[in-house]
Write a protein that holds these residues in place. Structure first.
Motif, mmCIF file in Angstrom:
data_model
loop_
_atom_site.group_PDB
_atom_site.id
_atom_site.type_symbol
_atom_site.label_atom_id
_atom_site.label_comp_id
_atom_site.label_asym_id
_atom_site.label_seq_id
_atom_site.Cartn_x
_atom_site.Cartn_y
_atom_site.Cartn_z
ATOM 1 N N GLN A 1 -19.543 -19.904 116.527
ATOM 2 C CA GLN A 1 -20.266 -18.718 116.054
ATOM 3 C C GLN A 1 -21.746 -18.802 116.448
ATOM 4 O O GLN A 1 -22.328 -17.823 116.942
ATOM 5 C CB GLN A 1 -20.147 -18.598 114.530
ATOM 6 N N LEU B 1 -9.210 -16.127 114.308
ATOM 7 C CA LEU B 1 -10.269 -15.140 114.094
ATOM 8 C C LEU B 1 -9.982 -13.951 115.008
ATOM 9 O O LEU B 1 -9.899 -14.119 116.225
ATOM 10 C CB LEU B 1 -11.645 -15.714 114.444
ATOM 11 N N HIS C 1 -7.168 -9.489 111.998
ATOM 12 C CA HIS C 1 -8.382 -9.197 111.228
ATOM 13 C C HIS C 1 -8.963 -7.866 111.710
ATOM 14 O O HIS C 1 -10.051 -7.806 112.288
ATOM 15 C CB HIS C 1 -9.398 -10.327 111.387
ATOM 16 N N ARG D 1 -13.248 -9.587 111.508
ATOM 17 C CA ARG D 1 -13.700 -10.965 111.735
ATOM 18 C C ARG D 1 -13.531 -11.291 113.212
ATOM 19 O O ARG D 1 -12.498 -10.977 113.805
ATOM 20 C CB ARG D 1 -12.882 -11.950 110.896
ATOM 21 N N HIS E 1 -19.632 -12.345 115.204
ATOM 22 C CA HIS E 1 -19.921 -11.421 114.097
ATOM 23 C C HIS E 1 -21.233 -11.847 113.437
ATOM 24 O O HIS E 1 -21.477 -13.039 113.221
ATOM 25 C CB HIS E 1 -18.775 -11.482 113.094
ATOM 26 N N PRO F 1 -18.183 -15.073 109.973
ATOM 27 C CA PRO F 1 -17.040 -15.301 109.079
ATOM 28 C C PRO F 1 -16.253 -16.544 109.464
ATOM 29 O O PRO F 1 -16.203 -16.941 110.629
ATOM 30 C CB PRO F 1 -16.197 -14.035 109.280
#
Length: 261
Positions: free
Chosen positions: A99, A134, A154, A182, A186, A190
């Protein structure tokens, strides 16, 4: 080695890897399809670890390409670094770092930089595997002739159908299909779903992007997986997506579980 951007169908020959009490026979591949100019999926089947990953970049720009590649590379890098210690802590740390890296790459671009991420990692004893999820790329398990969708999408479409906001085949569901709740990149970073699932000799696992699952229904997926080796199954799945229109990049990894004895 991370494979992407092939104008033609790319299918790797099946490889075998023994982990604990099981042997995994694995093949993977991808096809651009007829809609996009390039392949914005990224995928990896590790030559040494019992690990398969698929990622689908959101959109068709540089942010899409970067997000899918970075998400895949980061997960693989950190799992390799922690092996043979694998579990929720290590997997969540790897996703968190993905992420961060994807968000950092996206900060320099004036476009969406995001990606799905779905992975399967077997534990060293071969008793269980971890599914990391994800977005809306999927993991299916074929066991005793029954195909099961192990992950959930998601997406707003999935949520709407689940709660009865609209029928699955409605225009509202179609529009909501691309509203991911998600994903890697993001702004709220998440967490991924982590699922611990027993591994049984005879099981076949399919990891795929929505270019496969959106174009091939449940029965078609099952029929193409039953009775074929991983390489033949991947070729059949990707070929079928082209027959159905090839409206998206399509990527699949098929893992057959066999007894190591």
């Amino acid at each position: 080695m991370f494979r992407r951007r092939s104008a033609a169908m790319t299918v790797a020959a099946a490889r075998r890897l023994t982990v604990g009490r099981v042997t995994l026979e694995v093949a993977d591949g991808s096809v651009v399809g007829h809609r996009y100019r390039a392949n914005f999926d990224a995928w990896h089947v590790d030559p040494e670890l019992p690990l398969g990953v698929v990622a689908d970049g959101m959109g068709d720009g540089e942010g899409s390409r970067l997000a899918a590649t970075i998400a895949t590379e980061t997960l693989v890098e950190l799992i390799r670094a922690s092996w043979p210690v694998v579990g929720p802590r290590e997997l969540r740390a790897a996703v968190a770092e993905a992420q961060i890296r994807v968000r950092r790459a996206g900060a320099a671009l004036d476009e969406l930089t995001g990606s799905t991420l779905t992975a399967l990692l077997a534990e060293p004893d071969g008793e269980h595997c971890w599914i990391v999820q994800l977005g809306d790329s999927r993991a299916y398990r074929l066991r005793d002739g029954v195909l099961e969708l192990v992950t959930v999408d998601h997406t707003m479409a999935w949520l709407g159908v689940l709660h009865g906001w609209w029928p699955a085949n409605s225009p509202e569901a179609a529009r909501a299909r691309y509203q991911l709740l998600r994903y890697v990149g993001h702004p709220d970073k998440p967490e991924a779903d982590l699922l611990a699932v027993p591994m049984r000799p005879g099981d076949t696992w399919l990891l795929c992007t929505d270019g496969v699952s959106d174009q091939l229904d449940y029965h078609r997926l099952r029929d193409l997986l039953v009775g074929q080796g991983p390489t033949e199954a991947v070729q059949a799945l990707l070929g079928a997506t082209l027959t159905e229109g090839g409206v998206d990049n399509a990527t699949a990894a098929v893992l057959r579980v066999r007894s190591a004895s």
